[in-house]
Every structure is written in structure tokens, then in C-alpha cells.
Design a protein around this motif. Structure first.
Motif, short mmCIF file in Angstrom:
data_model
loop_
_atom_site.label_atom_id
_atom_site.label_comp_id
_atom_site.label_asym_id
_atom_site.label_seq_id
_atom_site.Cartn_x
_atom_site.Cartn_y
_atom_site.Cartn_z
N ASP A 1 0.90 -1.18 -0.01
CA ASP A 1 -0.10 -0.09 0.01
C ASP A 1 1.04 1.18 -0.25
OD1 ASP A 1 -2.86 -0.97 0.68
OD2 ASP A 1 -1.48 -2.24 1.76
N ASP A 2 1.91 1.47 0.72
CA ASP A 2 3.00 2.11 0.87
C ASP A 2 3.61 2.68 -0.70
OD1 ASP A 2 2.90 3.11 3.57
OD2 ASP A 2 3.69 1.26 3.98
N GLN A 3 3.78 1.27 -1.47
CA GLN A 3 4.47 1.29 -2.63
C GLN A 3 3.59 2.10 -3.70
OE1 GLN A 3 7.11 1.53 -4.02
NE2 GLN A 3 7.73 -0.38 -4.77
N ALA A 4 2.14 1.58 -3.46
CA ALA A 4 0.90 2.34 -4.49
C ALA A 4 0.93 3.74 -4.30
CB ALA A 4 -0.26 1.35 -4.21
N GLU A 5 1.07 4.43 -2.99
CA GLU A 5 0.94 5.76 -2.53
C GLU A 5 2.28 6.41 -3.40
OE1 GLU A 5 0.81 5.70 1.63
OE2 GLU A 5 -1.15 4.39 1.69
N THR A 6 3.38 5.92 -3.10
CA THR A 6 4.69 6.39 -3.58
C THR A 6 4.55 6.52 -5.22
OG1 THR A 6 5.69 5.35 -1.71
CG2 THR A 6 7.07 6.03 -3.86
N VAL A 7 3.99 5.70 -5.74
CA VAL A 7 3.66 5.60 -7.36
C VAL A 7 3.04 6.82 -7.57
CG1 VAL A 7 3.12 4.67 -9.16
CG2 VAL A 7 4.27 3.21 -7.62
N LEU A 8 1.96 6.97 -6.83
CA LEU A 8 1.06 8.12 -7.03
C LEU A 8 1.61 9.31 -6.99
CD1 LEU A 8 -2.50 6.79 -5.99
CD2 LEU A 8 -1.91 7.08 -8.12
N LEU A 9 2.40 9.45 -6.07
CA LEU A 9 3.01 10.79 -5.84
C LEU A 9 3.98 11.01 -7.00
CD1 LEU A 9 3.69 10.48 -1.90
CD2 LEU A 9 2.26 12.24 -2.98
N GLY A 10 4.70 10.03 -7.41
CA GLY A 10 5.70 10.15 -8.50
C GLY A 10 4.94 10.32 -9.91
N LEU A 11 3.67 9.97 -10.13
CA LEU A 11 3.18 10.25 -11.27
C LEU A 11 2.46 11.80 -11.20
CD1 LEU A 11 0.58 7.46 -11.58
CD2 LEU A 11 2.45 8.11 -13.01
N ALA A 12 2.33 12.32 -10.01
CA ALA A 12 1.73 13.72 -9.91
C ALA A 12 3.03 14.57 -9.91
CB ALA A 12 1.34 14.11 -8.46
N ARG A 13 4.19 14.10 -9.82
CA ARG A 13 5.40 14.98 -10.06
C ARG A 13 5.86 15.08 -11.30
NH1 ARG A 13 7.42 12.53 -5.15
NH2 ARG A 13 8.50 11.04 -6.32
N GLY A 14 5.41 13.96 -12.21
CA GLY A 14 5.65 13.91 -13.67
C GLY A 14 6.96 14.10 -14.03
N SER A 15 8.01 13.72 -13.15
CA SER A 15 9.28 13.63 -13.44
C SER A 15 10.00 12.46 -14.26
CB SER A 15 10.16 13.83 -12.17
OG SER A 15 9.79 14.69 -11.69
N GLY A 16 9.29 11.55 -15.14
CA GLY A 16 9.66 10.56 -15.84
C GLY A 16 9.54 9.04 -15.08
N PRO A 17 9.89 8.03 -15.75
CA PRO A 17 9.86 6.62 -15.14
C PRO A 17 10.58 6.50 -13.84
CG PRO A 17 10.67 6.65 -17.80
CD PRO A 17 10.50 8.18 -17.15
#
Length: 328
Positions: A128-144
Motif C-alpha cells: 500500500d505504501d508502494q502504491a502511494e509512492t507511485v501515485l506521488l511520483g505520477l503527480a510530480r511527472g518527472s519521468g519513469p
């Protein structure tokens, strides 16, 4: 000797996750565990003392809430009762910019790093923490790279539970009769991650028919695997393009964009750059592939009183430290 865990579904799943992690990354079986007293880290500790040879518990007291010392002492007592060799409380002072959450994280990791005595430190981050981290990364839009999530092992930090759901850790605590500490910060809507956990992910699960958290975690795992290959190719490109402290433009320009930008990113970081953004990388990349006489690109980093500037000079990509407009 640690007590045996009951053979419940939760216990078996957690033991398997920890056992697999130890076999891959710490075959000696001697580890530390970062214990907050919450369900995730308590369950991790319980599984670790059964699967590892030796476990030392490290408990960070941030001092941000009334009674935090008592919470830390209770977590230390639980660690010893579970079978840890030692349990140390690390008291920190939370200061610095970037918000309370970021400042507390910096203080916590610094304290754990100082106290680990050369051991890998297991952390209780779940799927669940991993999923939250991925969503935060998507919001930053800084690439893969920003949506690769957390790695199972990024020395010295180990995360054996990235494939385990949060409710499984709570179930193991219930199976063992443990009472996890409920941090009020984990339910405070002022923190972005809390709103992701309590509002965004449940809505996505409802709208998309479930399985969203697991799908996000799988995506992160796939991107990390791809990232390893791209990083290896970028390393080879750096060797080929390297010319002292500079990079040859001609060699960079003929490389695939994904490899070139990773190579340039690594070169900038090695040169002292900090807090690189996608905007920085695109601007530096334009010096290679879309140069029409533009000046250098200011990059965060450098010693006090200086700033780093990436520029194109005589067919080379250079990184200079400037003070008052002068090169160093």
C-alpha cells in the motif's frame, strides 16, 4: 530465543516475505529493523526475529507529540519481548525546511543510519505504501524514475514487505495480541500521503473495480527492472562520451534519448548537482540536441556561495561552479 509465530495465514505470508528478502540481500541473517511501534513495523519485527539470525531494533523518537517517549519505550519493550537482541531508542530533533513530514523523514533516516552499526535496516513499507509512492511520483511527472517506487533494497535500507498488504500486518499483530501505536499523523489530512491513502486510492479502487494498489506496485517493479538496464546502458555511454570532466556532444547526440538523459543526469549528480528536475534535464539535453547558441543552464547544487551551470563549449558539455559570474 524468540517465540514461534502462530501458523496463521498472515504469519506465513510475512515470514515468507522476510525469508525471501534475507536470502537475496542479507544471507548472513544479521539485520537491524526500524521500529515505530505501528502495525507494519511491529509485524515486520515479529517475522524478522523468527527468520533472521540476529535482529537489533532501532526506535526513533521524533519528539513531535506529547508522550512520544513513552510510545518509543513501549516499542522497545515489545521488540525485546519478540526476541530482538537489542532495542535502542534514538531521540532526534526535527528541523529544516520542506514541511514537517519531510523534516521528520530526514531526521529519522539520519538517526537510523548513524545507529545501524553497519547493518542493513529493514523498514516496514508495504504494498500500500508502494502504491502511494507511485501515485506521488505520477503527480510530480518527472519521468519513469519517479514512478519506480521504493526498491526492495537500496543500501542500507531494506523493504521486505513491498508485496504484502497493510491489512496483513494488522492481522499478524492481532494474531499475536500486540497493540500497535496509532500515530495521529497517519490520519491527518494536512499530509498529502494521508489523503492519497484515505481518499484517492479508495476512490480509484471503487471506480476501477479493485486491484489498483497491486497494479501500481507491479508497475513500479516493472519500471525498476527496465531502469536497471537503462542505467547500465547510460553508464556505458558516459564512458564513451567522457573527456576528462566534460562530455563529447557528438557521442551524446547519437545516443537514444532515454539513455542520453540518464547519462547526463548521472554526470550532473556526480558533479554535485542536487534536486534535479525534468525541466533541468530537458534544458541540458537541449544543449546537446537543439543548440542554437543558448547560454548555460543553472543547476541546483554547488558549494556555499557558488552555483552550478551546465554549458556547451567547443563540442563539449561542461559543468562549472560560478561565484559572482566567475568560473571555478
Amino acid at each position: 530465543m524468540p517465540a514461534r509465530l502462530p501458523e496463521t495465514a498472515a504469519a506465513l505470508q510475512l515470514r515468507h516475505a522476510v525469508r525471501d528478502w534475507l536470502s537475496r540481500y542479507a544471507p548472513t541473517g544479521v539485520v537491524a529493523v526500524g521500529l515505530s511501534g505501528g502495525a507494519d513495523s511491529l509485524a515486520l519485527t515479529a517475522a524478522a526475529v523468527v527468520e533472521a539470525e540476529v535482529v537489533d531494533a532501532l526506535i526513533v523518537d521524533h519528539g513531535l507529540q506529547s508522550g512520544s517517549g513513552a510510545v518509543a519505550a513501549e516499542a522497545a519493550a515489545a521488540a525485546l519481548a519478540l526476541g530482538c537482541r537489542t532495542a535502542r531508542v534514538l531521540t532526534v530533533t526535527v528541523t529544516g525546511g520542506g514541511g514537517l513530514e519531510a523534516a521528520a523523514r530526514r531526521a529519522r533516516y539520519a538517526a537510523l543510519d548513524d545507529a545501524r552499526d553497519g547493518l542493513p535496516v529493514l523498514l516496514g513499507h508495504t504494498l500500500d505504501d508502494q502504491a502511494e509512492t507511485v501515485l506521488l511520483g505520477l503527480a510530480r511527472g518527472s519521468g519513469p524514475r519517479s514512478v519506480q517506487g521504493m526498491a526492495p533494497y537500496a543500501a542500507p535500507w531494506g523493504r521486505p514487505l513491498l508485496g504484502v498488504r497493510r491489512d496483513i500486518t494488522r492481522q499478524l499483530c492481532a494474531d499475536l495480541g500486540l497493540r500497535p501505536h496509532e500515530d495521529p499523523h497517519n490520519s491527518s489530512p494536512e499530509f498529502t500521503r494521508v489523503r492519497l491513502r484515505t481518499e484517492v486510492l479508495p476512490l480509484l479502487e471503487e471506480v476501477l473495480g479493485g486491484g489498483v494498489a497491486a497494479a501500481l506496485a507491479r508497475t513500479a517493479e516493472q519500471l525498476r527492472a527496465d531502469g536497471v538496464v537503462l542505467d547500465e546502458l547510460a553508464g556505458k555511454l558516459l564512458v564513451a562520451a567522457g573527456d576528462g570532466a566534460t562530455l563529447k556532444i557528438e557521442t551524446l547526440a547519437t545516443a537514444p534519448v532515454a539513455v542520453r538523459r540518464r547519462a547526463v543526469r548521472a554526470w550532473l549528480l556526480d558533479g554535485g548537482a542536487k534536486a534535479l528536475t525534468d525541466k533541468h534535464l530537458r534544458a541540458v539535453d537541449a544543449l546537446v540536441t537543439d543548440w542554437h547558441g543558448q547560454g548555460g543552464v543553472a543547476i541546483g547544487g554547488g558549494a556555499d556561495g557558488t552555483r552550478l551551470v551546465a554549458a556547451r563549449e567547443h563540442g563539449r558539455l561542461t559543468l562549472m561552479a560560478l561565484t559572482g559570474g566567475r568560473h571555478h
